[in-house]
Each structure stands twice: as structure tokens, then as C-alpha cells.
Motif scaffolding. Structure first.
Motif, PDB file in Angstrom:
ATOM      1  N   TRP A 150     122.479  78.173  24.019  1.00  0.00           N
ATOM      2  CA  TRP A 150     122.459  76.818  23.450  1.00  0.00           C
ATOM      3  C   TRP A 150     123.643  76.004  23.955  1.00  0.00           C
ATOM      4  N   ALA A 151     124.815  76.609  24.039  1.00  0.00           N
ATOM      5  CA  ALA A 151     125.985  75.885  24.540  1.00  0.00           C
ATOM      6  C   ALA A 151     125.744  75.393  25.964  1.00  0.00           C
ATOM      7  N   ILE A 152     125.146  76.240  26.782  1.00  0.00           N
ATOM      8  CA  ILE A 152     124.845  75.858  28.162  1.00  0.00           C
ATOM      9  C   ILE A 152     123.862  74.693  28.205  1.00  0.00           C
ATOM     10  N   ASN A 153     122.990  74.605  27.213  1.00  0.00           N
ATOM     11  CA  ASN A 153     122.040  73.495  27.133  1.00  0.00           C
ATOM     12  C   ASN A 153     122.731  72.165  26.845  1.00  0.00           C
ATOM     13  N   CYS A 154     123.932  72.205  26.258  1.00  0.00           N
ATOM     14  CA  CYS A 154     124.619  70.977  25.861  1.00  0.00           C
ATOM     15  C   CYS A 154     125.145  70.223  27.083  1.00  0.00           C
ATOM     16  N   ALA A 182     129.128  70.687  22.887  1.00  0.00           N
ATOM     17  CA  ALA A 182     129.394  71.976  22.249  1.00  0.00           C
ATOM     18  C   ALA A 182     130.895  72.162  22.167  1.00  0.00           C
ATOM     19  N   ALA A 183     131.415  72.318  20.947  1.00  0.00           N
ATOM     20  CA  ALA A 183     132.832  72.614  20.731  1.00  0.00           C
ATOM     21  C   ALA A 183     132.921  74.079  20.323  1.00  0.00           C
ATOM     22  N   THR A 218     116.619  74.620  22.169  1.00  0.00           N
ATOM     23  CA  THR A 218     116.948  74.243  23.550  1.00  0.00           C
ATOM     24  C   THR A 218     116.270  72.941  23.940  1.00  0.00           C
ATOM     25  N   LEU A 219     114.971  72.827  23.645  1.00  0.00           N
ATOM     26  CA  LEU A 219     114.244  71.605  23.985  1.00  0.00           C
ATOM     27  C   LEU A 219     114.816  70.402  23.237  1.00  0.00           C
ATOM     28  N   GLN A 220     115.176  70.591  21.973  1.00  0.00           N
ATOM     29  CA  GLN A 220     115.756  69.487  21.214  1.00  0.00           C
ATOM     30  C   GLN A 220     117.065  69.005  21.838  1.00  0.00           C
ATOM     31  N   ILE A 221     117.900  69.941  22.261  1.00  0.00           N
ATOM     32  CA  ILE A 221     119.186  69.567  22.862  1.00  0.00           C
ATOM     33  C   ILE A 221     118.974  68.871  24.201  1.00  0.00           C
ATOM     34  N   MET A 222     118.158  69.456  25.041  1.00  0.00           N
ATOM     35  CA  MET A 222     118.035  68.947  26.411  1.00  0.00           C
ATOM     36  C   MET A 222     117.176  67.699  26.509  1.00  0.00           C
ATOM     37  N   GLY A 253     116.778  79.944  26.379  1.00  0.00           N
ATOM     38  CA  GLY A 253     117.486  78.697  26.675  1.00  0.00           C
ATOM     39  C   GLY A 253     117.283  78.169  28.078  1.00  0.00           C
ATOM     40  N   GLY A 254     116.328  78.732  28.813  1.00  0.00           N
ATOM     41  CA  GLY A 254     116.108  78.268  30.185  1.00  0.00           C
ATOM     42  C   GLY A 254     117.232  78.595  31.130  1.00  0.00           C
ATOM     43  N   VAL A 255     118.133  79.527  30.740  1.00  0.00           N
ATOM     44  CA  VAL A 255     119.324  79.747  31.559  1.00  0.00           C
ATOM     45  C   VAL A 255     119.037  80.474  32.868  1.00  0.00           C
ATOM     46  N   THR A 256     117.895  81.157  32.970  1.00  0.00           N
ATOM     47  CA  THR A 256     117.573  81.764  34.260  1.00  0.00           C
ATOM     48  C   THR A 256     117.418  80.692  35.331  1.00  0.00           C
ATOM     49  N   ALA A 257     117.017  79.480  34.927  1.00  0.00           N
ATOM     50  CA  ALA A 257     116.948  78.355  35.863  1.00  0.00           C
ATOM     51  C   ALA A 257     118.235  77.538  35.828  1.00  0.00           C
ATOM     52  N   LEU A 258     118.668  77.154  34.622  1.00  0.00           N
ATOM     53  CA  LEU A 258     119.812  76.249  34.497  1.00  0.00           C
ATOM     54  C   LEU A 258     121.087  76.868  35.043  1.00  0.00           C
ATOM     55  N   LEU A 259     121.394  78.072  34.589  1.00  0.00           N
ATOM     56  CA  LEU A 259     122.650  78.691  34.989  1.00  0.00           C
ATOM     57  C   LEU A 259     122.629  79.095  36.455  1.00  0.00           C
ATOM     58  N   THR A 260     121.485  79.541  36.934  1.00  0.00           N
ATOM     59  CA  THR A 260     121.384  79.915  38.346  1.00  0.00           C
ATOM     60  C   THR A 260     121.696  78.729  39.239  1.00  0.00           C
TER      61      THR A 260
END
Length: 249
Positions: free
Chosen positions: A115-119, A102-103, A90-94, A143-150
Motif C-alpha cells: 500500500w505504501a508503494i501505491n502512494c 504515506a508517512a 490499492t485501486l482506491q489509492i492509485m 498491490g500491483g507491485v510485481t509491475a509497479l516496483l519492477t
């Protein structure tokens, strides 16, 4: 040993393919470590502007390989190392200076969905199926999605997706904003390539700076966001390439 991740370069585009099709590209330690290495290699390549992440066979990635899970969680230190390895991707992508696309096709589940959400851009094929299984298992998301997706979809939808863990189709991903664009499966990689080449036409430093500022803006205050914007804008104004493009426009 068969490679779990295969990478290749195509001009300014680095293609990174998850390659465990017999397991629907499920995540084990080999895949995670090889993905981290492939991302690091692409990051170090000056001529690479965009990374496309995709999966071989019938799926993008079906999440944790439950057959191998015992090997990753044999002890608390082993479990800690496993989760940190997943989070490191996740850190590498973001934090990458490259744009990551992400395809996604077929199943996209759990950690792979995160990971897709991180893209930076997420193209979903029309046959994509996705869900968050973790809470149903008594586990937790990464993937940090509790923050990112929220922040992307709002707390109510984020709770619906993560707590109920229901399976959804590609149209739902577009509806809630997880997918940027829906395309036919047969056109998925071609559409990803066209997007990558369009991005690669933009000035590298400006694209990298705007990605960094937007990603940091998820968590920063207004003052922090403006400070990042000021620094990047000054850098842009001082760039001869940017000045030439602005004058040409």
C-alpha cells in the motif's frame, strides 16, 4: 468495538490513521474495510486535496494479522474476498483524484508495504524497518507491485526484495527508491503535513491530471501516454485559473 482506522480533516488535508497499536496495526478485515471506507469518504470531500496515511503507536503496519488469518481464509470464497478487499485499497489509492502521502515509521511489512508503494509520496522515518515476507511463507504479493516496483527499481532488485524477503532499514528504502525521503521519526507527521500543504497550493485539476497520467503511464504505450497528456494539456490551457497563473508567472 474500537475503531481500527481513525480519520480527521485539517483544512485541505485528510489524515487517515491505522489504529490497532496493540497488534502493530496488523491488517485484519475490520482494518481493511474501515480503511476503504475512510479513503472513500476523503475522496468524496471536495475540499480535501491530500490524504496522509499513517499508523498509531510503534509501527505503520506489520502486514497481515496472522492471528486472524484463519478467519479470512476459512474457504476459497472467503480467501478470494479477503484478497480482493486488500487489492481494492490499492485501486482506491492509485485511482484517487487526491494525492496520497504515506508517512511510515516502525515496521512496514507485506501488504502494508505494498500500500505504501501505491502512494504518491512516501516519507520514511529513520526507524522504519520493512520487508516482503510473502514468498518466504509460500504466498504472493499484492498491490500491483510485481509491475509497479519492477518498473521503479528494475527486475533484479525487485526479485531480490520479493524472493529473498530480507529485512531492510530506512536507508535501503531510499537507496532503491521505495522511499521518497528519509526524516527523523519525531518530524515525520510534521514533514508530511508540510508536503501536503505545498501540494494543496497547486491547482487541483492539474495535480489530479498529472497523477492520473503518470500512474496510467506505468502500463500504457507511448501513444496512450501522449493521448492522455494531450487531453489533460488541452484541459489545462482552457482553464482560466491556469491561464491566470501562467500570465502571472
Amino acid at each position: 468495538m474500537t475503531q481500527a482506522v481513525i480519520s480527521r480533516n485539517d483544512g485541505p488535508v485528510a489524515w487517515i490513521k491505522l489504529n490497532r497499536p496493540e497488534r502493530l496495526n496488523a491488517m485484519n478485515r475490520q482494518l481493511v474495510d474501515e480503511l476503504a471506507a475512510a479513503l472513500a469518504k476523503a475522496e468524496a470531500q471536495v475540499d480535501t486535496r491530500v490524504i496522509i496515511l499513517h499508523g498509531e503507536g510503534r509501527a505503520f503496519c506489520s502486514g497481515d494479522d496472522l492471528k486472524d488469518l484463519d478467519a479470512q481464509t476459512v474457504s476459497e470464497p472467503a480467501t478470494q474476498a479477503w484478497v480482493e478487499a486488500i487489492q481494492n485499497v490499492t485501486l482506491q489509492i492509485m485511482q484517487s483524484r487526491k494525492i496520497v502521502i504515506a508517512a511510515v515509521h516502525g515496521w512496514c511489512v507485506g501488504g502494508a508495504l505494498e500500500w505504501a508503494i501505491n502512494c504518491d509520496f512516501r516519507l520514511f522515518a529513520d526507524n522504519t524497518r520493512w520487508f516482503f515476507p510473502e514468498v518466504t511463507y509460500g504466498l504472493f504479493v499484492t498491490g500491483g507491485v510485481t509491475a509497479l516496483l519492477t518498473k521503479q527499481v528494475g527486475p533484479q532488485v525487485a526479485k531480490e526484495l520479493m524472493i529473498l524477503g530480507e529485512r531492510h532499514d530506512a536507508a535501503k528504502a531510499v537507496e532503491v527508491g521505495i522511499a521518497w525521503k528519509l526524516v527523523a521519526e519525531a518530524e515525520l507527521l510534521n514533514e508530511a503535513r508540510k508536503l501536503a500543504l505545498t501540494i494543496a497550493e497547486r491547482p487541483a485539476s492539474a495535480v489530479s491530471d498529472i497523477k492520473h497520467a503518470i500512474n496510467e503511464g506505468f502500463h500504457s504505450s507511448l501513444a496512450d501516454a501522449m493521448a492522455l497528456e494531450t487531453k489533460a494539456t488541452v484541459s489545462g490551457f482552457m482553464s482560466p485559473e491556469a491561464q491566470a497563473r501562467a500570465k502571472e508567472f
